[in-house]
Design an enzyme around this catalytic site. Structure first.
Site, PDB file in Angstrom:
ATOM      1  N   GLU A 184       0.832  -1.207   0.000  1.00  0.00           N
ATOM      2  CA  GLU A 184       0.000   0.000   0.000  1.00  0.00           C
ATOM      3  C   GLU A 184       0.865   1.254   0.000  1.00  0.00           C
ATOM      4  OE1 GLU A 184      -2.312   3.389   1.606  1.00  0.00           O
ATOM      5  OE2 GLU A 184      -0.486   2.513   2.409  1.00  0.00           O
ATOM      6  N   ASP A 208      -7.349   1.724   7.822  1.00  0.00           N
ATOM      7  CA  ASP A 208      -5.998   2.242   7.553  1.00  0.00           C
ATOM      8  C   ASP A 208      -5.828   3.674   8.060  1.00  0.00           C
ATOM      9  OD1 ASP A 208      -3.414   2.530   6.637  1.00  0.00           O
ATOM     10  OD2 ASP A 208      -3.977   2.871   4.550  1.00  0.00           O
TER      11      ASP A 208
END
Lengths: 488, 488
Positions: free
Chosen positions: A343, A371
């Site tokens: 990511e 997140d």
């Protein structure tokens, strides 16, 4: 958590609470879920709040494995560890290949070697860290005069004559007031454009290196790393983040007269490495072909141990499955735990999944990603259509007792890894977290286990688990687009 | 600010406020100062609160000169700079020689190279910094097993068998709650004993190196340095402070199984260097032989730029003289500004002054030192006899308008540099400062200019200037001991 336009999401928040959505009608609190589902969710809620499973996973990921930058040994170890744990829970686990960048940090040092009022033999040391993806200086570094700008406008007004041959400092201050009022993502988005695009903009005017003021709210001489993005048609120049204190120092001295900095950065971009998304299915009983994703990203930056970004998200996703299994519950749809890879500096895992599964995305009912740390959740952020809000009202009623009953609809994707799914029409969800201190630690050496409260992590697990189980079991889950026009 | 038993002072605070001292009598607010002195103090108060002089001095010391560890080029530059500034103010300036230690930091690195659950090729990097005065490891470092203890009792219970050959970590936690309630010095004193004496205690049981948990309240992966003291009759072993996060990590992994750390520290103790206390007199008009000291220490640790410790104190002392001069005021006694050298790692300047001036100390009416940052002052801390408290009441009344009207008496010295004078019977004073965040930054890389609020620094200057001018002008200044038994 990564730089992305999608992080404007809070600007776009639809100020529509659950209460407002159901205005005028007063359904019984959980009336629209079956009594059985309501009972199961209540059990799950209680178990989640009492569970230490996620915290123990997070402790292992951060303390026994450590920083997990894509391509590193630690990232590889984390893949094996998470896969093993999810197998132990009885899930169907597979590793789906992802080719990831392999950038490694080297020496990083800087000092101000010339400035006004300088006494003999004195230089000023800088605390800095290379931006992810930065190219290197020569091994011995180089010195150049400094140009300090607050923003791109000022850079462009100064122009090539003033910038050519210089080390440019983008001195955009992170808005701490904004962050302390809960708008950390907005504050981040305002400043992170210089980390992402500053080096290229400066290089277009002939700059030889680029420094950015750290994008974050710490005032502890702590540099914040993160990706920078070079344009293909501009020179690639070395790029680093200096601490807020060092940005002040450079700017103050530059205002007094000519200032030169010696900069040494020796990072390397190695060949891409094979890596993996970890995918683990808890098969649905009656509609196993329909998939509900619950996820976080397994890679992290290399300075800290990736506790808030995003060990917490992965651990909470794992806990959702563990809790459902431990209570002997059986989702009707398939709950798919995903620990995304890369990511932070590429999003290769998310892109690979969306590409590899493009034909099946019509069967993906929703994707959940956590997140933004593990601060106390006040509820759920959802990229769904308006009618979907009412469908989830009974879940909000259940989560209300742990303070997480607010469900808010936004107009864009709610997580970087699930953004390709969002683009394909899959409804997206994330916990709605207290992020007031998140950007103090984000992308720094201080992103460590102690920054996560076991209680608050458990609260996040409750949101993730109950939301996943709800979406896996209710007859008509909320959709991203109205049914008539949606891709599925 | 330095480790010292004298820092127990807050434990010993006489809980006697000015109000209590004058209980039952209600003198007019400034009735016991002459009208002229009262007018002068009012002017000084207003001027001090509006002045930016101290902040500009602090900016130069921290940003144009930088860290000022004894023996360094920066310390030498600071001596020249402060002497020059005080000369420009028209003071009689001299440099009094002090021989100071010259310790220089080298490479410092550590990593956990063996621990439970370790995957192939993975180590855990530690963030640490050598303690001041530490001896070095071999250049390539060494590895040893770790023993973690909370305190000296636990160390001694484990004994030589368990400790010999090990790297000992003293994991005493700094009491943040205590600090946040204004008792930072108490919290510091509880933990700093391990920084000071831990290496020697561990070495007596055969330890090969000593780590201490950083003595301070930061949780930003920030190591706190400071002096350690080797006993002459014990082996000297390398000593470093790890961050709070790294102490947690080491302790957590040690609890799981055998753990080895590789440690490299290459500091050097060079030959002593000649240095100086900067002494500047603003001569008294009618009693020039009587001396009132107003001071801070000019040296600092080497990691930050010494803003709160103690550039702020030196700058405030300089400002006291500058303000008095700028208003054309003339103290009756001599006001002596002192910028002390080597408070941090030796106290050589303070000792030299007390020795060199021993014959004149009977003419020292009082000594003021500021060495606890530049937080908002609520008043004055004084080591004086009880009757002295009443004498100062009118000053408290004047300072009340800037929130600094509380005068508290304590039973011990109120500053490290003025402690030799205290021992000789000289009354001692310091601003009574808000220290709630002081130990977040103290002795770290983050002790930088931005940690000082210009407004609060000006408030401290007001306390220093008004206190100095008062003590230089009132007929009978408070004494440390009752007049009958005092040394002067």
């Amino acid at each position: 958590m990564r730089t992305s336009r999608l992080l404007f999401l809070f600007l776009l928040l639809v100020p529509l609470s659950l209460q407002a959505a159901s205005q005028g009608r007063r359904p019984s609190s959980t009336g629209r879920f079956s009594p059985e589902l309501t009972r199961e969710l209540d059990r799950l809620h209680k178990a989640a709040l009492e569970s230490t499973y996620a915290y123990s996973q997070l402790a292992h990921l951060t303390e026994n494995i450590g920083p997990r930058l894509s391509g590193s040994s630690q990232a590889a170890a984390a893949v094996q560890y998470v896969a093993g744990e999810l197998k132990r829970l009885g899930l169907e686990v597979r590793l789906e290949p992802v080719s990831v960048p392999h950038w490694v940090r080297g020496i990083e040092s800087g000092e101000i070697v010339q400035f006004q009022g300088q006494a003999s033999g004195i230089t000023q040391k800088l605390v800095l860290t290379a931006l992810g993806g930065s190219v290197a200086t020569p091994l011995e570094g180089f010195s150049a005069e400094v140009a300090v700008v607050d923003d791109f406008d000022q850079l462009n007004r100064l122009g090539r004559t003033a910038i050519s041959g210089k080390i440019v400092l983008f001195n955009a201050k992170f808005d701490k007031q904004m962050a302390s009022q809960g708008l950390g993502l907005e504050a981040y988005e305002q400043s992170v454009v210089y980390r992402g695009g500053g080096p290229t903009q400066a290089a277009r005017l002939g700059a030889v290196a680029c420094l950015v003021r750290s994008v974050g709210s710490a005032d502890y001489r702590l540099p914040h790393t993160g990706s920078t993005f070079y344009a293909d048609d501009a020179p690639k120049i070395p790029a680093a983040a200096v601490t807020a204190e060092d940005a002040d120092l450079i700017a103050h001295l530059a205002a007094q007269g000519p200032e030169r900095i010696h900069l040494t950065l020796t990072p390397q971009t190695l060949s891409n490495e094979p890596s993996y998304n970890v995918i683990a299915d808890l098969k649905g009983t009656t509609r196993p072909d329909q998939v509900l994703i619950v996820s976080g990203h397994l890679d992290s930056w290399d300075l800290g141990t990736g506790a808030i970004d995003d060990g917490a998200g992965v651990s909470a996703a794992m806990a959702a499955a563990q809790l459902i299994r431990a209570l002997g519950l059986h989702p009707q749809r398939t709950i798919r735990v995903i620990a995304w890879m890369n990511e932070e500096n590429g999003l290769a895992g998310a892109r690979a999944y969306a590409a590899d599964h493009s034909a099946e995305l019509k069967n993906h009912v929703a994707a959940i990603e956590s997140d933004l740390g593990a601060g106390h959740p006040t509820g759920i952020l959802a990229h769904i259509d308006r009618p979907g809000l009412e469908v989830l009202q009974p879940l909000g009623e259940i989560l209300k007792s742990s303070g997480a009953g607010s469900i808010r609809v936004t107009d864009g994707p709610v997580g970087a890894d699930i953004s390709p799914l969002d683009a394909a029409g899959v409804a997206g969800f994330s916990p709605l977290q207290d992020s007031r201190t998140y950007f103090n630690y984000h992308h720094t050496a201080a992103d460590t286990l102690d920054k996560v409260s076991p209680r608050e992590l458990a609260e996040n697990c409750a949101v993730m688990a109950l939301l996943a189980y709800t979406l896996a079991n209710i007859p008509e889950p909320p959709q991203l687009k109205p049914a008539a026009t949606a891709g599925h």
